[in-house]
Design a protein around this motif. Sequence first.
Motif, PDB file in Angstrom:
ATOM      1  N   GLN A   1      27.124  50.337  13.283  1.00  0.00           N
ATOM      2  CA  GLN A   1      25.807  49.909  12.836  1.00  0.00           C
ATOM      3  C   GLN A   1      25.543  50.561  11.489  1.00  0.00           C
ATOM      4  O   GLN A   1      25.567  51.783  11.362  1.00  0.00           O
ATOM      5  CB  GLN A   1      24.727  50.301  13.841  1.00  0.00           C
TER       6      GLN A   1
ATOM      7  N   LYS B   1      20.453  48.566   9.522  1.00  0.00           N
ATOM      8  CA  LYS B   1      19.999  47.838  10.710  1.00  0.00           C
ATOM      9  C   LYS B   1      20.937  46.714  11.096  1.00  0.00           C
ATOM     10  O   LYS B   1      20.641  45.936  11.987  1.00  0.00           O
ATOM     11  CB  LYS B   1      18.585  47.301  10.483  1.00  0.00           C
TER      12      LYS B   1
ATOM     13  N   VAL C   1      24.772  45.269  12.349  1.00  0.00           N
ATOM     14  CA  VAL C   1      26.044  45.567  13.001  1.00  0.00           C
ATOM     15  C   VAL C   1      27.131  44.887  12.185  1.00  0.00           C
ATOM     16  O   VAL C   1      27.054  43.695  11.906  1.00  0.00           O
ATOM     17  CB  VAL C   1      26.053  45.066  14.458  1.00  0.00           C
TER      18      VAL C   1
ATOM     19  N   ARG D   1      19.577  45.080  22.080  1.00  0.00           N
ATOM     20  CA  ARG D   1      19.851  46.514  21.943  1.00  0.00           C
ATOM     21  C   ARG D   1      19.917  46.950  20.480  1.00  0.00           C
ATOM     22  O   ARG D   1      19.394  47.992  20.109  1.00  0.00           O
ATOM     23  CB  ARG D   1      21.174  46.830  22.638  1.00  0.00           C
ATOM     24  N   PHE D   2      20.570  46.146  19.658  1.00  0.00           N
ATOM     25  CA  PHE D   2      20.730  46.495  18.249  1.00  0.00           C
ATOM     26  C   PHE D   2      19.742  45.779  17.338  1.00  0.00           C
ATOM     27  O   PHE D   2      19.831  45.888  16.120  1.00  0.00           O
ATOM     28  CB  PHE D   2      22.162  46.213  17.793  1.00  0.00           C
TER      29      PHE D   2
ATOM     30  N   GLN E   1      19.305  42.546  16.480  1.00  0.00           N
ATOM     31  CA  GLN E   1      20.042  41.705  15.549  1.00  0.00           C
ATOM     32  C   GLN E   1      19.546  40.269  15.588  1.00  0.00           C
ATOM     33  O   GLN E   1      18.930  39.838  16.553  1.00  0.00           O
ATOM     34  CB  GLN E   1      21.531  41.710  15.915  1.00  0.00           C
TER      35      GLN E   1
END
Length: 84
Positions: A27, A30, A32, A61-62, A64
């Motif tokens: 990551q 912000k 991935v 979770r990320f 995205q």
Amino acid sequence: MKKSQPTRMCIACRSRHPQNTLIRFKQEDKEVVAFDGKGRSFYLCDMCVSNEKKINGLVKRFKQNKERFTKLLKELTTDVNACN
């Protein structure tokens, strides 16, 4: 004497696999992105990359963009398959 194969864990299903069978990400800010050799990283197995439910969990979770994230996964899986 043969070296042992490093084992790593997929962050989505938490199963262990040989390192060379997993796809490595990191990551950056912000986003991935594919791992470039610097910083901390994480791994995903082939099963989780193709599982829609796991991808949705990783998107949350990320934090995205789903379309961008799935496009990145498809690109990296084709690159990994081309190398093997």
